[in-house]
Design a protein around this motif. Structure first.
Motif, PDB file in Angstrom:
ATOM      1  N   VAL A  20     -18.942   7.425  -6.323  1.00  0.00           N
ATOM      2  CA  VAL A  20     -20.039   6.451  -6.319  1.00  0.00           C
ATOM      3  C   VAL A  20     -20.985   6.748  -7.475  1.00  0.00           C
ATOM      4  CG1 VAL A  20     -22.048   5.614  -5.026  1.00  0.00           C
ATOM      5  CG2 VAL A  20     -19.871   6.007  -3.847  1.00  0.00           C
ATOM      6  N   GLY A  21     -21.312   5.714  -8.233  1.00  0.00           N
ATOM      7  CA  GLY A  21     -22.246   5.849  -9.348  1.00  0.00           C
ATOM      8  C   GLY A  21     -21.607   6.121 -10.691  1.00  0.00           C
ATOM      9  N   TYR A  22     -20.307   6.322 -10.733  1.00  0.00           N
ATOM     10  CA  TYR A  22     -19.638   6.572 -12.005  1.00  0.00           C
ATOM     11  C   TYR A  22     -19.109   5.274 -12.603  1.00  0.00           C
ATOM     12  CZ  TYR A  22     -20.023  11.546 -11.464  1.00  0.00           C
ATOM     13  OH  TYR A  22     -20.518  12.811 -11.346  1.00  0.00           O
ATOM     14  N   LYS A  23     -19.349   5.100 -13.894  1.00  0.00           N
ATOM     15  CA  LYS A  23     -18.905   3.927 -14.636  1.00  0.00           C
ATOM     16  C   LYS A  23     -17.428   4.093 -14.990  1.00  0.00           C
ATOM     17  CE  LYS A  23     -19.986   1.683 -19.045  1.00  0.00           C
ATOM     18  NZ  LYS A  23     -20.875   1.796 -20.201  1.00  0.00           N
ATOM     19  N   LEU A  24     -16.645   3.054 -14.726  1.00  0.00           N
ATOM     20  CA  LEU A  24     -15.215   3.080 -15.015  1.00  0.00           C
ATOM     21  C   LEU A  24     -14.903   2.116 -16.156  1.00  0.00           C
ATOM     22  CD1 LEU A  24     -13.909   3.005 -11.333  1.00  0.00           C
ATOM     23  CD2 LEU A  24     -14.202   5.003 -12.808  1.00  0.00           C
ATOM     24  N   LEU A  25     -14.142   2.572 -17.125  1.00  0.00           N
ATOM     25  CA  LEU A  25     -13.798   1.768 -18.289  1.00  0.00           C
ATOM     26  C   LEU A  25     -12.294   1.561 -18.386  1.00  0.00           C
ATOM     27  CD1 LEU A  25     -16.011   3.490 -21.020  1.00  0.00           C
ATOM     28  CD2 LEU A  25     -16.496   1.370 -19.766  1.00  0.00           C
ATOM     29  N   ILE A  26     -11.892   0.421 -18.934  1.00  0.00           N
ATOM     30  CA  ILE A  26     -10.506   0.179 -19.302  1.00  0.00           C
ATOM     31  C   ILE A  26     -10.387   0.592 -20.771  1.00  0.00           C
ATOM     32  CG2 ILE A  26      -8.670  -1.540 -19.545  1.00  0.00           C
ATOM     33  CD1 ILE A  26      -9.608  -1.107 -16.647  1.00  0.00           C
ATOM     34  N   VAL A  27      -9.471   1.485 -21.063  1.00  0.00           N
ATOM     35  CA  VAL A  27      -9.303   1.981 -22.429  1.00  0.00           C
ATOM     36  C   VAL A  27      -7.838   1.878 -22.859  1.00  0.00           C
ATOM     37  CG1 VAL A  27     -11.288   3.539 -22.324  1.00  0.00           C
ATOM     38  CG2 VAL A  27      -9.040   4.378 -21.658  1.00  0.00           C
ATOM     39  N   GLU A  28      -7.644   1.648 -24.153  1.00  0.00           N
ATOM     40  CA  GLU A  28      -6.299   1.597 -24.736  1.00  0.00           C
ATOM     41  C   GLU A  28      -6.180   2.695 -25.782  1.00  0.00           C
ATOM     42  OE1 GLU A  28      -5.126  -2.155 -26.391  1.00  0.00           O
ATOM     43  OE2 GLU A  28      -6.011  -3.256 -24.737  1.00  0.00           O
ATOM     44  N   PRO A  29      -5.240   3.612 -25.625  1.00  0.00           N
ATOM     45  CA  PRO A  29      -5.028   4.630 -26.651  1.00  0.00           C
ATOM     46  C   PRO A  29      -4.629   3.993 -27.985  1.00  0.00           C
ATOM     47  CG  PRO A  29      -3.936   5.248 -24.625  1.00  0.00           C
ATOM     48  CD  PRO A  29      -4.385   3.826 -24.460  1.00  0.00           C
ATOM     49  N   TYR A  30      -5.129   4.578 -29.067  1.00  0.00           N
ATOM     50  CA  TYR A  30      -4.803   4.125 -30.423  1.00  0.00           C
ATOM     51  C   TYR A  30      -4.205   5.289 -31.197  1.00  0.00           C
ATOM     52  CZ  TYR A  30      -6.749  -0.577 -30.585  1.00  0.00           C
ATOM     53  OH  TYR A  30      -6.945  -1.927 -30.418  1.00  0.00           O
ATOM     54  N   ARG A  31      -3.469   4.960 -32.248  1.00  0.00           N
ATOM     55  CA  ARG A  31      -2.887   5.970 -33.123  1.00  0.00           C
ATOM     56  C   ARG A  31      -3.019   5.492 -34.562  1.00  0.00           C
ATOM     57  NH1 ARG A  31       2.401   4.532 -34.725  1.00  0.00           N
ATOM     58  NH2 ARG A  31       3.144   2.679 -33.671  1.00  0.00           N
ATOM     59  N   VAL A  32      -2.817   6.392 -35.489  1.00  0.00           N
ATOM     60  CA  VAL A  32      -2.832   6.015 -36.901  1.00  0.00           C
ATOM     61  C   VAL A  32      -1.568   5.215 -37.187  1.00  0.00           C
ATOM     62  CG1 VAL A  32      -2.795   6.898 -39.262  1.00  0.00           C
ATOM     63  CG2 VAL A  32      -4.191   8.038 -37.527  1.00  0.00           C
ATOM     64  N   GLU A  33      -1.725   4.082 -37.857  1.00  0.00           N
ATOM     65  CA  GLU A  33      -0.584   3.240 -38.223  1.00  0.00           C
ATOM     66  C   GLU A  33       0.338   4.075 -39.114  1.00  0.00           C
ATOM     67  OE1 GLU A  33       2.072   0.842 -40.140  1.00  0.00           O
ATOM     68  OE2 GLU A  33       0.425   1.665 -41.315  1.00  0.00           O
ATOM     69  N   PRO A  34       1.631   4.209 -38.757  1.00  0.00           N
ATOM     70  CA  PRO A  34       2.490   5.188 -39.422  1.00  0.00           C
ATOM     71  C   PRO A  34       2.888   4.869 -40.867  1.00  0.00           C
ATOM     72  CG  PRO A  34       3.721   4.001 -37.741  1.00  0.00           C
ATOM     73  CD  PRO A  34       2.286   3.578 -37.624  1.00  0.00           C
ATOM     74  N   ASP A  36       1.203   2.977 -43.619  1.00  0.00           N
ATOM     75  CA  ASP A  36       0.230   3.214 -44.697  1.00  0.00           C
ATOM     76  C   ASP A  36      -0.889   4.170 -44.298  1.00  0.00           C
ATOM     77  OD1 ASP A  36      -1.521   1.717 -43.132  1.00  0.00           O
ATOM     78  OD2 ASP A  36      -1.420  -0.055 -44.401  1.00  0.00           O
ATOM     79  N   ARG A  37      -0.983   4.486 -42.996  1.00  0.00           N
ATOM     80  CA  ARG A  37      -1.954   5.466 -42.481  1.00  0.00           C
ATOM     81  C   ARG A  37      -3.405   5.130 -42.842  1.00  0.00           C
ATOM     82  NH1 ARG A  37       0.192  10.353 -40.826  1.00  0.00           N
ATOM     83  NH2 ARG A  37      -1.499  11.555 -41.742  1.00  0.00           N
ATOM     84  N   THR A  38      -3.721   3.824 -42.886  1.00  0.00           N
ATOM     85  CA  THR A  38      -5.087   3.424 -43.238  1.00  0.00           C
ATOM     86  C   THR A  38      -5.803   2.691 -42.112  1.00  0.00           C
ATOM     87  OG1 THR A  38      -4.333   1.318 -44.197  1.00  0.00           O
ATOM     88  CG2 THR A  38      -4.513   3.223 -45.690  1.00  0.00           C
ATOM     89  N   THR A  39      -5.124   2.477 -40.998  1.00  0.00           N
ATOM     90  CA  THR A  39      -5.737   1.782 -39.869  1.00  0.00           C
ATOM     91  C   THR A  39      -5.312   2.431 -38.559  1.00  0.00           C
ATOM     92  OG1 THR A  39      -3.898   0.211 -39.696  1.00  0.00           O
ATOM     93  CG2 THR A  39      -5.794  -0.468 -41.039  1.00  0.00           C
ATOM     94  N   LEU A  40      -6.047   2.120 -37.514  1.00  0.00           N
ATOM     95  CA  LEU A  40      -5.673   2.525 -36.163  1.00  0.00           C
ATOM     96  C   LEU A  40      -5.012   1.337 -35.481  1.00  0.00           C
ATOM     97  CD1 LEU A  40      -8.923   4.416 -35.104  1.00  0.00           C
ATOM     98  CD2 LEU A  40      -6.744   5.430 -35.769  1.00  0.00           C
ATOM     99  N   VAL A  41      -3.948   1.593 -34.719  1.00  0.00           N
ATOM    100  CA  VAL A  41      -3.246   0.543 -33.988  1.00  0.00           C
ATOM    101  C   VAL A  41      -3.047   0.979 -32.540  1.00  0.00           C
ATOM    102  CG1 VAL A  41      -2.085  -0.444 -36.005  1.00  0.00           C
ATOM    103  CG2 VAL A  41      -0.982   1.406 -34.733  1.00  0.00           C
ATOM    104  N   THR A  42      -3.009   0.006 -31.649  1.00  0.00           N
ATOM    105  CA  THR A  42      -2.841   0.302 -30.231  1.00  0.00           C
ATOM    106  C   THR A  42      -1.451   0.847 -29.933  1.00  0.00           C
ATOM    107  OG1 THR A  42      -3.020  -0.585 -27.984  1.00  0.00           O
ATOM    108  CG2 THR A  42      -2.137  -2.061 -29.671  1.00  0.00           C
ATOM    109  N   THR A  43      -1.372   1.662 -28.911  1.00  0.00           N
ATOM    110  CA  THR A  43      -0.074   2.158 -28.449  1.00  0.00           C
ATOM    111  C   THR A  43       0.520   1.213 -27.406  1.00  0.00           C
ATOM    112  OG1 THR A  43      -1.020   3.482 -26.658  1.00  0.00           O
ATOM    113  CG2 THR A  43      -0.758   4.557 -28.818  1.00  0.00           C
ATOM    114  N   GLY A  44      -0.285   0.258 -26.949  1.00  0.00           N
ATOM    115  CA  GLY A  44       0.184  -0.687 -25.951  1.00  0.00           C
ATOM    116  C   GLY A  44       0.009  -0.231 -24.511  1.00  0.00           C
ATOM    117  N   ARG A  45      -0.601   0.928 -24.328  1.00  0.00           N
ATOM    118  CA  ARG A  45      -0.837   1.446 -22.977  1.00  0.00           C
ATOM    119  C   ARG A  45      -2.281   1.179 -22.574  1.00  0.00           C
ATOM    120  NH1 ARG A  45       1.061   7.431 -23.953  1.00  0.00           N
ATOM    121  NH2 ARG A  45      -0.568   7.688 -22.422  1.00  0.00           N
ATOM    122  N   THR A  46      -2.564   1.262 -21.290  1.00  0.00           N
ATOM    123  CA  THR A  46      -3.919   1.056 -20.775  1.00  0.00           C
ATOM    124  C   THR A  46      -4.213   2.106 -19.710  1.00  0.00           C
ATOM    125  OG1 THR A  46      -3.735  -1.327 -21.144  1.00  0.00           O
ATOM    126  CG2 THR A  46      -5.464  -0.602 -19.679  1.00  0.00           C
TER     127      THR A  46
END
Length: 104
Positions: A20-34, A36-46
């Motif tokens: 009770v009282g704890y905030k719950l968030l939906i989060v998606e793991p990200y990784r470095v785009e393999p 060009d390695r210049t952006t972060l992209v989702t792994t597709g998990r939640t």
């Protein structure tokens, strides 16, 4: 630990007393785009993660999972599997900036 993006929140009106009282968030793991390695992209998990820092939708956060999620003073007695342990300001890979909170 891994980087994740906050994509939403979760409300549960009935839960164990210790949650009770704890905030719950939906989060998606990200990784470095393999390629060009210049952006972060989702792994597709939640995941659902407990937030003790005040992160919001669109923030990139540092997440820990498993038994490590219960090693902070705030979460040591909670039945959780994922917790936000940091809000990401910047991510640098090689010589470039992959993410900056100021520019998002």
């Amino acid at each position: 630990m891994f980087v994740a993006k906050v994509t939403g929140s979760l409300v549960s009106t009935q839960k164990v007393a210790s949650m009770v009282g704890y905030k719950l968030l939906i989060v998606e793991p990200y990784r470095v785009e393999p390629k060009d390695r210049t952006t972060l992209v989702t792994t597709g998990r939640t995941f659902v993660a407990v937030d003790t820092l005040g992160a919001g939708v669109g923030d990139y956060v540092l997440l820990t999972q498993g038994s490590s999620a219960r090693l902070t003073p705030e979460t040591k007695s909670l039945p959780i599997d994922a917790v936000v342990i940091g809000i990401v300001d910047t991510v640098h890979v090689d010589t470039g900036c992959v993410y900056s909170r100021e520019n998002s």
